[in-house]
Design a protein around this motif. Structure first.
Motif, PDB file in Angstrom:
ATOM      1  N   ARG A 101       0.983  -1.352  -0.075  1.00 10.52           N
ATOM      2  CA  ARG A 101       0.008   0.021  -0.034  1.00 10.52           C
ATOM      3  C   ARG A 101       0.684   1.289  -0.054  1.00 10.52           C
ATOM      4  O   ARG A 101       0.484   2.114  -0.586  1.00 10.52           O
ATOM      5  N   ILE A 102       2.091   1.396   0.692  1.00  7.84           N
ATOM      6  CA  ILE A 102       2.706   2.419   0.628  1.00  7.84           C
ATOM      7  C   ILE A 102       3.486   2.819  -0.399  1.00  7.84           C
ATOM      8  O   ILE A 102       3.410   3.828  -1.198  1.00  7.84           O
ATOM      9  N   GLU A 128      -0.180  -4.991  -9.243  1.00  8.15           N
ATOM     10  CA  GLU A 128       0.949  -5.652 -10.021  1.00  8.15           C
ATOM     11  C   GLU A 128       2.269  -5.066 -10.062  1.00  8.15           C
ATOM     12  O   GLU A 128       3.265  -5.679  -9.760  1.00  8.15           O
ATOM     13  N   GLU A 129       2.299  -3.606 -10.288  1.00  7.23           N
ATOM     14  CA  GLU A 129       3.371  -2.967 -10.672  1.00  7.23           C
ATOM     15  C   GLU A 129       4.156  -2.904  -9.239  1.00  7.23           C
ATOM     16  O   GLU A 129       5.574  -3.007  -9.125  1.00  7.23           O
ATOM     17  N   ALA A 130       3.708  -2.382  -8.216  1.00 12.33           N
ATOM     18  CA  ALA A 130       3.985  -2.493  -6.903  1.00 12.33           C
ATOM     19  C   ALA A 130       4.708  -3.816  -6.181  1.00 12.33           C
ATOM     20  O   ALA A 130       5.656  -3.946  -5.616  1.00 12.33           O
ATOM     21  N   GLN A 131       3.945  -4.954  -6.336  1.00 14.73           N
ATOM     22  CA  GLN A 131       4.142  -6.435  -6.193  1.00 14.73           C
ATOM     23  C   GLN A 131       5.555  -6.683  -7.024  1.00 14.73           C
ATOM     24  O   GLN A 131       6.420  -7.141  -6.192  1.00 14.73           O
ATOM     25  N   GLU A 189      13.833  -7.386  -3.072  1.00 14.94           N
ATOM     26  CA  GLU A 189      13.610  -7.931  -1.686  1.00 14.94           C
ATOM     27  C   GLU A 189      12.889  -7.212  -0.744  1.00 14.94           C
ATOM     28  O   GLU A 189      13.042  -7.150   0.501  1.00 14.94           O
ATOM     29  N   ASN A 190      11.494  -6.597  -0.989  1.00 12.26           N
ATOM     30  CA  ASN A 190      10.756  -5.792  -0.029  1.00 12.26           C
ATOM     31  C   ASN A 190      11.474  -4.663   0.420  1.00 12.26           C
ATOM     32  O   ASN A 190      10.681  -4.207   1.547  1.00 12.26           O
ATOM     33  N   LYS A 191      12.358  -4.053  -0.443  1.00 17.35           N
ATOM     34  CA  LYS A 191      12.808  -2.550   0.199  1.00 17.35           C
ATOM     35  C   LYS A 191      12.074  -1.675  -0.349  1.00 17.35           C
ATOM     36  O   LYS A 191      12.240  -1.091  -1.435  1.00 17.35           O
ATOM     37  N   ILE A 192      11.216  -1.043   0.427  1.00 22.25           N
ATOM     38  CA  ILE A 192      10.260  -0.135   0.132  1.00 22.25           C
ATOM     39  C   ILE A 192      10.986   1.053  -0.765  1.00 22.25           C
ATOM     40  O   ILE A 192      10.295   1.421  -1.763  1.00 22.25           O
ATOM     41  N   PRO A 193      12.068   1.831  -0.141  1.00 23.56           N
ATOM     42  CA  PRO A 193      12.247   2.778  -0.948  1.00 23.56           C
ATOM     43  C   PRO A 193      13.093   2.548  -1.927  1.00 23.56           C
ATOM     44  O   PRO A 193      12.881   3.358  -3.139  1.00 23.56           O
ATOM     45  N   VAL A 194      13.628   1.419  -2.491  1.00 22.39           N
ATOM     46  CA  VAL A 194      14.211   1.194  -3.770  1.00 22.39           C
ATOM     47  C   VAL A 194      13.098   0.840  -4.744  1.00 22.39           C
ATOM     48  O   VAL A 194      12.951   1.339  -5.955  1.00 22.39           O
ATOM     49  N   ALA A 195      12.085   0.248  -4.117  1.00 19.33           N
ATOM     50  CA  ALA A 195      10.854  -0.114  -5.077  1.00 19.33           C
ATOM     51  C   ALA A 195      10.146   1.309  -5.529  1.00 19.33           C
ATOM     52  O   ALA A 195       9.960   1.281  -6.612  1.00 19.33           O
ATOM     53  N   ILE A 196      10.087   2.231  -4.648  1.00 16.03           N
ATOM     54  CA  ILE A 196       9.446   3.531  -4.815  1.00 16.03           C
ATOM     55  C   ILE A 196      10.605   4.274  -5.888  1.00 16.03           C
ATOM     56  O   ILE A 196      10.121   4.710  -7.164  1.00 16.03           O
ATOM     57  N   LEU A 197      11.889   4.111  -5.659  1.00 19.70           N
ATOM     58  CA  LEU A 197      12.726   4.736  -6.589  1.00 19.70           C
ATOM     59  C   LEU A 197      12.545   4.251  -8.025  1.00 19.70           C
ATOM     60  O   LEU A 197      12.451   4.791  -9.042  1.00 19.70           O
ATOM     61  N   HIS A 198      12.593   2.801  -8.117  1.00 21.44           N
ATOM     62  CA  HIS A 198      12.512   2.027  -9.296  1.00 21.44           C
ATOM     63  C   HIS A 198      11.319   2.595 -10.262  1.00 21.44           C
ATOM     64  O   HIS A 198      11.476   2.722 -11.355  1.00 21.44           O
ATOM     65  N   ILE A 199      10.015   2.669  -9.617  1.00 25.25           N
ATOM     66  CA  ILE A 199       8.989   2.923 -10.140  1.00 25.25           C
ATOM     67  C   ILE A 199       8.829   4.227 -10.648  1.00 25.25           C
ATOM     68  O   ILE A 199       8.437   4.684 -11.848  1.00 25.25           O
TER      69      ILE A 199
END
Length: 123
Positions: free
Chosen positions: A63-64, A74-77, A84-94
Motif C-alpha cells: 500500500r505504501i 501488480e507493478e508495486a508487487q 527484496e521488499n525494500k520499500i524505498p528502492v521499489a519506490i525509486l524504481h517505479i
C-alpha cells in the motif's frame, strides 16, 4: 535537558497519571517523528523505511509503494519482489524507471534518502 509540560488537573479526581502519561507519549512521538523525517526515513507522509518482516507488513508495504507512486497492485508487487521488499528502492524504481541496480546504488550513495536519490536519478 528537562522538558516540562503543564497538563493541569485530571478530568477524573484522584487519577494522577492519565494526562501526564499522555503528554509524555505525545512529546516522545514528536521527537521520534521529527527524527525520522530529518533522517530521510519518510517519503511525504509515508513511512518508507519500514522492515517487511511478516504478511501484515508485506501488505502495508504494498500500500505504501502504491500510494507513493500512484501505481497499480501488480507493478508495486513486482517492484517489491525485485527489491527484496525494500520499500524505498521499489519506490525509486517505479518513479524513475531506472534499473534496480541503479536504484540500489543511488539509494546507498544518497545516504538512503529517497528524495535525494530520486533527484539524482532524474525523477
Amino acid at each position: 535537558i528537562a522538558i516540562s509540560c503543564e497538563v493541569g488537573p485530571e478530568v477524573i479526581y484522584g487519577s494522577t497519571r492519565m494526562k501526564s502519561g499522555t503528554s509524555q507519549k505525545m512529546i516522545l512521538n514528536l521527537f521520534s517523528t521529527t527524527l525520522m523525517i530529518k533522517q530521510g526515513r519518510t517519503f511525504g507522509n509515508l513511512m518508507s523505511h519500514m522492515r517487511v518482516t511478516n504478511e501484515k507488513l508485506k501488505d502495508r508495504a504494498l500500500r505504501i509503494v502504491m500510494e507513493a507512486t500512484n501505481c497499480e497492485v501488480e507493478e508495486a508487487q513486482k517492484a517489491l519482489c525485485q527489491t527484496e521488499n525494500k520499500i524505498p528502492v521499489a519506490i525509486l524504481h517505479i518513479l524513475s524507471s531506472a534499473s534496480i541496480d541503479s536504484c540500489w546504488r543511488e539509494f546507498h550513495s544518497a545516504d538512503e534518502c529517497i528524495r535525494i536519490a530520486l533527484k539524482n536519478l532524474g525523477g
